[in-house]
Design a protein around this motif. Structure first.
Motif, mmCIF file in Angstrom:
data_model
loop_
_atom_site.group_PDB
_atom_site.id
_atom_site.type_symbol
_atom_site.label_atom_id
_atom_site.label_comp_id
_atom_site.label_asym_id
_atom_site.label_seq_id
_atom_site.Cartn_x
_atom_site.Cartn_y
_atom_site.Cartn_z
ATOM 1 N N GLN A 194 0.813 -1.215 0.000
ATOM 2 C CA GLN A 194 0.000 0.000 0.000
ATOM 3 C C GLN A 194 0.849 1.269 0.000
ATOM 4 O O GLN A 194 0.328 2.360 -0.262
ATOM 5 C CB GLN A 194 -0.936 0.005 1.206
ATOM 6 N N GLU A 195 2.148 1.134 0.282
ATOM 7 C CA GLU A 195 3.013 2.312 0.304
ATOM 8 C C GLU A 195 3.387 2.720 -1.121
ATOM 9 O O GLU A 195 3.632 1.853 -1.966
ATOM 10 C CB GLU A 195 4.281 2.016 1.113
ATOM 11 N N PRO A 196 3.408 4.024 -1.405
ATOM 12 C CA PRO A 196 3.823 4.476 -2.739
ATOM 13 C C PRO A 196 5.184 3.894 -3.092
ATOM 14 O O PRO A 196 6.118 3.921 -2.288
ATOM 15 C CB PRO A 196 3.893 6.001 -2.581
ATOM 16 N N ALA A 197 5.301 3.356 -4.307
ATOM 17 C CA ALA A 197 6.507 2.599 -4.664
ATOM 18 C C ALA A 197 7.128 3.075 -5.968
ATOM 19 O O ALA A 197 7.746 2.292 -6.691
ATOM 20 C CB ALA A 197 6.177 1.115 -4.743
ATOM 21 N N ASP A 198 6.999 4.377 -6.260
ATOM 22 C CA ASP A 198 7.596 4.905 -7.485
ATOM 23 C C ASP A 198 8.867 5.691 -7.193
ATOM 24 O O ASP A 198 9.207 6.645 -7.877
ATOM 25 C CB ASP A 198 6.590 5.780 -8.233
ATOM 26 N N PHE A 199 9.577 5.268 -6.143
ATOM 27 C CA PHE A 199 10.836 5.896 -5.776
ATOM 28 C C PHE A 199 11.980 4.921 -6.080
ATOM 29 O O PHE A 199 11.747 3.782 -6.465
ATOM 30 C CB PHE A 199 10.814 6.283 -4.294
ATOM 31 N N ILE A 200 13.213 5.383 -5.909
ATOM 32 C CA ILE A 200 14.356 4.522 -6.164
ATOM 33 C C ILE A 200 14.801 3.883 -4.849
ATOM 34 O O ILE A 200 15.068 4.571 -3.873
ATOM 35 C CB ILE A 200 15.519 5.292 -6.809
ATOM 36 N N LEU A 201 14.882 2.569 -4.866
ATOM 37 C CA LEU A 201 15.215 1.776 -3.683
ATOM 38 C C LEU A 201 16.625 1.218 -3.840
ATOM 39 O O LEU A 201 16.925 0.539 -4.822
ATOM 40 C CB LEU A 201 14.202 0.633 -3.559
#
Length: 344
Positions: A194-201
């Motif tokens: 459910q957490e926004p996941a369009d970042f760089i990990l």
């Protein structure tokens, strides 16, 4: 080892950068949990690294290509990663800057986790917020050698599934696990999704992957980067069993990170903190699976000493109010901690 062909390749890469081709003897370096090969050598007064894919590994070349592409992308966007001077596509050799030998973990061992490293942690967190947000522009998922995104399948197989197989079953011999455990793992993964996941990990942002070079924090082992949620990398650093940060220290650093993050993106702090709990559980499961696997299956005993601290952290997190959703996992962790007393 560096073969004659590797040395010829290095000579070509050095010449392309205007460096002398003649290199002094290369020294093999340790690589923690990695199967890649690292060689330090000098060219004149300059110290450089040659990084080779792990021998005999089919994914080695893909990992090397990812390290090259992602490393160059991060460097171009101002992330404090080592500069890459050259890449040999035919063998996966990377020629890059040598950042020395001092990891953040080494600094903690010398000065203690609660003293002397605060400035480094703040540097690391500011760099993390920058990496996660500003490098999204131009990031190509096809660079990712493993998976392009941190998703539900990865959580269930490579984190909670890893914990169950590598730690509980293989390392501790636990065969009668609660029936509700898998359902709790699914719930955890679905909540984390459910957490926004369009970042760089980065996915392994911890104190042994942060070098201290000339007083500055530099980031290494970024070849596993992919798209994912913000809180995972933060959890990787704050619950890092190598460091053993106290809960008050973790809280203070979390607040600093949120301030740094808010300088890059609009931020709902309450929403972030609510989701961060589940990111810490996922990361904690991954840590325990990895340390058990590396200790037992790879014979890397260095990691064995950190299994108990990581299990204690997981137990403490499950004591929080949100932990009531994970009774089976809590029971497994209680049993595992008892068994660990006899084997670690």
């Amino acid at each position: 080892m560096l073969t004659d062909q590797h040395r010829l390749t290095l000579g070509r890469l050095l010449a392309a950068q205007g460096f002398p081709r003649e290199m002094q003897a290369a020294d093999r370096m340790a690589g923690d949990g990695s199967d890649r090969q690292f060689y330090r050598f000098a060219v004149g007064d300059l110290s450089l690294l040659a990084v080779l894919p792990g021998a005999g590994q089919a994914q080695g070349m893909a990992e090397a290509r990812a390290a090259h592409a992602i490393g160059c992308h991060f460097f171009t966007h101002g992330v404090p990663v080592p500069r890459i001077y050259g890449f040999a596509e035919e063998c996966g050799l990377i020629l890059c800057e040598d950042l020395g030998d001092t990891k953040l973990h080494d600094l903690l061992l010398r000065h203690g986790a609660e003293e002397g490293a605060d400035a480094c942690y703040r540097q690391a967190l500011a760099a993390l917020a920058h990496l996660q947000t500003e490098t999204r522009r131009g990031f190509q998922p096809e660079w990712c050698w493993d998976t392009p995104r941190y998703d539900r399948a990865l959580m269930l197989t490579r984190e909670s599934g890893y914990f169950r197989k590598a730690l509980c079953e293989d390392f501790l011999g636990m065969s009668d696990l609660p029936q509700g455990l898998d359902q709790e793992f699914v719930f955890l993964a679905e909540r984390a999704m459910q957490e926004p996941a369009d970042f760089i990990l980065h996915r392994d942002f911890q104190s042994r992957n942060l070098m201290i070079c000339e007083g500055k924090v530099r980031i290494i082992d970024f070849q596993g980067a992919r798209l994912g949620p913000l809180g995972y990398d933060l959890a990787s650093l704050l619950i890092d069993p190598y460091a053993g940060l106290s809960p008050p220290r973790q809280q203070a650093l979390l607040c600093f990170y949120l301030d740094a993050l808010a300088a890059h993106i609009p931020l709902d702090r309450g929403r972030f903190i609510e989701g961060y709990y589940y990111m810490t559980l996922q990361r904690n499961l991954q840590i325990l699976g990895a340390f058990a696997f590396l200790s037992k299956n790879r014979g890397k005993d260095f990691f064995r000493q950190f299994i108990n601290p990581a299990a204690a952290t997981l137990y403490e997190h499950l004591a929080a109010p949100q932990g009531r959703d994970f009774p089976s996992l809590r029971a497994v962790v209680e049993q595992a901690r008892t068994l660990l007393e006899a084997v670690v």
